[in-house]
Design a protein around this motif. Structure first.
Motif, PDB file in Angstrom:
ATOM      1  N   ALA A   9      33.159  -7.588  15.034  1.00 36.83           N
ATOM      2  CA  ALA A   9      32.706  -8.941  15.597  1.00 36.83           C
ATOM      3  C   ALA A   9      33.054  -9.940  14.173  1.00 36.83           C
ATOM      4  N   THR A  10      33.409 -11.154  14.562  1.00 35.06           N
ATOM      5  CA  THR A  10      33.548 -12.138  13.620  1.00 35.06           C
ATOM      6  C   THR A  10      32.455 -13.139  13.840  1.00 35.06           C
ATOM      7  N   PRO A  11      31.379 -13.305  12.867  1.00 38.24           N
ATOM      8  CA  PRO A  11      30.418 -14.293  13.170  1.00 38.24           C
ATOM      9  C   PRO A  11      30.796 -15.580  12.922  1.00 38.24           C
ATOM     10  N   LEU A  12      30.225 -16.381  13.774  1.00 40.34           N
ATOM     11  CA  LEU A  12      30.425 -17.888  13.660  1.00 40.34           C
ATOM     12  C   LEU A  12      29.384 -18.405  12.896  1.00 40.34           C
ATOM     13  N   PRO A  13      29.035 -19.816  12.329  1.00 37.75           N
ATOM     14  CA  PRO A  13      28.126 -20.113  11.614  1.00 37.75           C
ATOM     15  C   PRO A  13      26.749 -19.163  11.844  1.00 37.75           C
ATOM     16  N   GLY A  14      26.236 -18.883  10.571  1.00 44.99           N
ATOM     17  CA  GLY A  14      25.056 -18.318  10.499  1.00 44.99           C
ATOM     18  C   GLY A  14      25.127 -16.512  10.111  1.00 44.99           C
ATOM     19  N   HIS A  15      24.142 -15.955  10.100  1.00 42.42           N
ATOM     20  CA  HIS A  15      24.162 -14.650   9.356  1.00 42.42           C
ATOM     21  C   HIS A  15      24.973 -13.761  10.457  1.00 42.42           C
ATOM     22  N   GLU A  16      25.457 -12.825   9.963  1.00 44.90           N
ATOM     23  CA  GLU A  16      26.214 -11.843  10.652  1.00 44.90           C
ATOM     24  C   GLU A  16      24.957 -10.862  11.287  1.00 44.90           C
ATOM     25  N   GLY A  17      25.281 -10.516  12.687  1.00 48.35           N
ATOM     26  CA  GLY A  17      24.412  -9.858  13.418  1.00 48.35           C
ATOM     27  C   GLY A  17      25.009  -8.566  14.223  1.00 48.35           C
ATOM     28  N   THR A  18      24.398  -7.837  14.750  1.00 44.60           N
ATOM     29  CA  THR A  18      24.690  -6.790  15.550  1.00 44.60           C
ATOM     30  C   THR A  18      25.187  -7.397  17.156  1.00 44.60           C
ATOM     31  N   PRO A  19      26.387  -6.726  17.439  1.00 42.71           N
ATOM     32  CA  PRO A  19      26.720  -7.243  18.847  1.00 42.71           C
ATOM     33  C   PRO A  19      26.002  -6.952  19.969  1.00 42.71           C
ATOM     34  N   MET A  20      26.043  -7.503  20.957  1.00 42.72           N
ATOM     35  CA  MET A  20      25.127  -7.301  22.171  1.00 42.72           C
ATOM     36  C   MET A  20      26.348  -6.574  23.308  1.00 42.72           C
ATOM     37  N   LEU A  21      26.315  -5.395  23.747  1.00 42.84           N
ATOM     38  CA  LEU A  21      27.335  -4.884  24.562  1.00 42.84           C
ATOM     39  C   LEU A  21      26.715  -4.766  25.728  1.00 42.84           C
ATOM     40  N   GLY A  22      27.548  -4.776  26.854  1.00 44.48           N
ATOM     41  CA  GLY A  22      27.167  -4.419  28.280  1.00 44.48           C
ATOM     42  C   GLY A  22      27.876  -3.346  28.737  1.00 44.48           C
ATOM     43  N   LEU A  23      27.365  -2.292  29.133  1.00 43.49           N
ATOM     44  CA  LEU A  23      27.638  -0.787  29.465  1.00 43.49           C
ATOM     45  C   LEU A  23      27.739  -1.100  31.063  1.00 43.49           C
ATOM     46  N   TYR A  24      28.850  -0.585  31.725  1.00 45.42           N
ATOM     47  CA  TYR A  24      28.881  -0.600  33.096  1.00 45.42           C
ATOM     48  C   TYR A  24      28.379   0.893  33.530  1.00 45.42           C
ATOM     49  N   PRO A  25      28.121   0.998  34.638  1.00 51.08           N
ATOM     50  CA  PRO A  25      27.625   2.280  35.136  1.00 51.08           C
ATOM     51  C   PRO A  25      28.234   3.582  34.791  1.00 51.08           C
ATOM     52  N   HIS A  26      29.786   3.564  34.698  1.00 56.64           N
ATOM     53  CA  HIS A  26      30.634   4.823  34.190  1.00 56.64           C
ATOM     54  C   HIS A  26      30.545   5.037  32.839  1.00 56.64           C
ATOM     55  N   HIS A  27      29.827   3.973  32.472  1.00 55.06           N
ATOM     56  CA  HIS A  27      29.550   4.283  30.844  1.00 55.06           C
ATOM     57  C   HIS A  27      28.403   4.988  30.402  1.00 55.06           C
ATOM     58  N   TYR A  28      27.431   4.937  31.352  1.00 59.54           N
ATOM     59  CA  TYR A  28      26.060   5.521  31.103  1.00 59.54           C
ATOM     60  C   TYR A  28      25.491   6.525  32.082  1.00 59.54           C
ATOM     61  N   ILE A  29      25.996   6.538  33.160  1.00 58.23           N
ATOM     62  CA  ILE A  29      25.584   7.399  34.112  1.00 58.23           C
ATOM     63  C   ILE A  29      26.001   8.779  33.972  1.00 58.23           C
ATOM     64  N   GLU A  30      25.234   9.868  33.597  1.00 58.86           N
ATOM     65  CA  GLU A  30      25.621  11.293  33.175  1.00 58.86           C
ATOM     66  C   GLU A  30      26.476  11.401  32.161  1.00 58.86           C
ATOM     67  N   ASN A  31      26.059  10.331  31.024  1.00 58.25           N
ATOM     68  CA  ASN A  31      26.622  10.298  29.857  1.00 58.25           C
ATOM     69  C   ASN A  31      25.768  10.967  28.738  1.00 58.25           C
ATOM     70  N   PRO A  32      26.047  12.427  28.317  1.00 60.69           N
ATOM     71  CA  PRO A  32      25.153  13.187  27.388  1.00 60.69           C
ATOM     72  C   PRO A  32      24.867  12.582  26.008  1.00 60.69           C
ATOM     73  N   VAL A  33      26.002  11.763  25.588  1.00 58.75           N
ATOM     74  CA  VAL A  33      26.058  11.653  24.050  1.00 58.75           C
ATOM     75  C   VAL A  33      25.810   9.960  23.936  1.00 58.75           C
TER      76      VAL A  33
END
Length: 486
Positions: A9-33
């Protein structure tokens, strides 16, 4: 199979922050890790998106492999009937290699169709039939690959970084549509030829042309000047897109998810036959990931992604911005449902992931046929694609699948009665796919009878024996250059 997604992530004006990610169902359903904490949930056309604050996340999927072919049938009446089907289909093979259409899609389907008959004949010990079909397949493929035929040929367009093919079908040249569908058939057929004639697939022979088709749909090096990275596969969505230019207001789309799977399985086989482990790995990634997306966004086997307003049990066409229950060419129910099942190959066992969904899907199909016919409409022929649905049902209920099939009824023009009968009888003798068991090779299959007895299949392309461990504790010593069954 583990996949790691990392964000820079390349921060725009301001402090560097942690990105917000959107996970689709195939990312999180039955994902043990998956370890990231969910901070919010957002509704979407793909189901609930879970928001996490992180620079990376990981998915882990179970790899359900396949073998390139199944064994011949055990001795008995069915074996004799199968040989009769083989003889009839082999006698019509030249015509059946191209029954409809003239371009690369239908020609590819025709090649793969006859390669299935060839492989079954070879497993049944009908070597003369197998050799004759092999010669026909090579001659037809060489006609296209040689560049000497002005009507049917492939062309490397260096300006656009693609392989085009003529005569054009389905805007594959004009809009660069469906390349993975079309070329997947050719790559799989070439692999089948190569298993019986390894010299034919050498890079100095016809393998060089096949390698170009592979690069067109699945170049896995970034930044190349000749072909783009993974062409039309979307790693974050977890599946391919079919339109080359995506001019629809609803975004890009993919209809036949099963033809995408066919292409990725073909890459795996081609990779192992050409000693290209990197291609085996990328093929396994594409094959496994696409199946996850299919089970979520086309079939919704977990009951999570489809909106309440959507009245059908499955999605036949996934768009970026809509879901559709239709086809590009007709509103007939069997073709709407069947386009995400064909072609049935040994790599289609993933369709048995949810037996409950298979039965629900077929029940919905039967109701839709009645509604369709109540409006005065009829399919042509009346029982169109009935063979596909018999094979589909047999994946979870072998006896019911056999009962559903009319052996003298219609057949899909990428398939044959030989292949359907062999498929149904194989399920009867070996059992249905047992996807709970995995192995330390991608070239395996496990089938389970109602009694609980399992059959273990392993394909070993190398010239040395190979020990294969299964997750249930079974070990198989796989003989070189062929299929081992225990």
């Amino acid at each position: 199979m583990d996949t790691t997604f990392k964000v820079t992530a390349t921060p725009l004006p301001g402090h560097e922050g942690t990105p917000m990610l959107g996970l689709y169902p195939h990312h999180y359903i039955e994902n043990p890790v998956l370890k990231e904490n969910v901070v919010a949930t957002v509704d979407s056309i793909r189901g609930p998106i879970r928001m996490v604050q992180s620079k990376q996340f990981q998915t882990r999927y179970k790899v359900n492999g396949f073998v390139p072919y199944w064994p011949g049938l055990p001795e008995g009446e069915a074996k004799g009937e199968l040989r009769s089907f083989i003889k009839k289909d082999a006698s019509r093979a030249q015509r059946m290699m191209l029954e409809i259409g003239q371009g690369p899609y239908w020609q590819g389907k025709g090649l793969q169709r006859i390669s299935n008959v060839m492989r079954i004949a070879e497993q049944e010990g009908m070597k003369d039939v197998s050799n004759d079909l092999l010669a026909k397949l090579k001659a037809r493929a060489e006609q296209w690959f040689s560049g000497q035929n002005k009507r049917t040929y492939f062309h490397h367009d260096k300006d656009f970084g693609t392989i085009t093919s003529y005569p054009e079908e389905y805007d594959a040249v004009k809009d660069m549509n469906d390349h993975h569908f079309h070329y997947g058939y050719w790559i799989r057929a070439a692999a089948e030829i190569g298993m019986l004639d390894p010299q034919w697939i050498l890079p100095s022979q016809w393998g060089g042309m096949v390698n170009l088709l592979v690069k067109d749909i699945a170049t896995f090096e970034r930044g190349r000047s000749d072909f783009p990275y993974l062409r039309n596969f979307d790693p974050y969505e977890g599946h391919a897109w079919a339109s080359g230019v995506a001019t629809s207001p609803d975004g890009n789309n993919q209809e036949s998810s099963s033809e995408a799977v066919n292409a990725w399985a073909a890459l795996m086989l081609w990779g192992t036959l050409t000693n290209n482990q990197a291609l085996v790995d990328v093929g396994t990634y594409l094959y496994t990931t696409e199946i996850q997306a299919i089970n979520h966004y086309w079939f919704d086997i977990h009951g999570v992604t489809l909106p309440k307003e959507y009245l059908n049990v499955e999605v036949s066409m996934v768009f970026g911005g809509k879901l559709a229950h239709n086809t590009w060419w007709i509103d007939e129910p069997r073709q709407i449902h069947g386009i995400n099942l064909l072609p049935f190959t040994t790599a289609s066992t993933y369709l048995a992931t949810s037996p409950a969904f298979v039965k629900r899907n077929l029940e919905a199909l039967d109701k839709e046929i009645k509604i369709y016919e109540s409006r005065g409409k009829r399919a042509k022929p009346d029982d169109i694609w009935q063979d596909l649905f018999a094979k589909y049902l047999a994946l979870v209920d072998a006896k019911a699948g056999m009962a559903r099939w009319d052996r003298w009824g219609s057949y899909e023009l990428g398939d044959t009665r030989t292949h359907t009968y062999h498929w149904l009888q194989s399920m009867t003798s070996m059992g249905v796919p047992d996807l709970s068991v995995t192995a330390d090779t991608p070239y395996f299959a496990v089938f389970k009878q109602p009694t609980g007895q399992r059959s273990y299949l392993v394909y070993n392309a190398s010239d040395k024996p190979m020990d294969v461990a299964f997750s249930d504790g079974k070990w198989v010593r796989a003989a070189p250059k062929g299929l081992s069954v225990q």
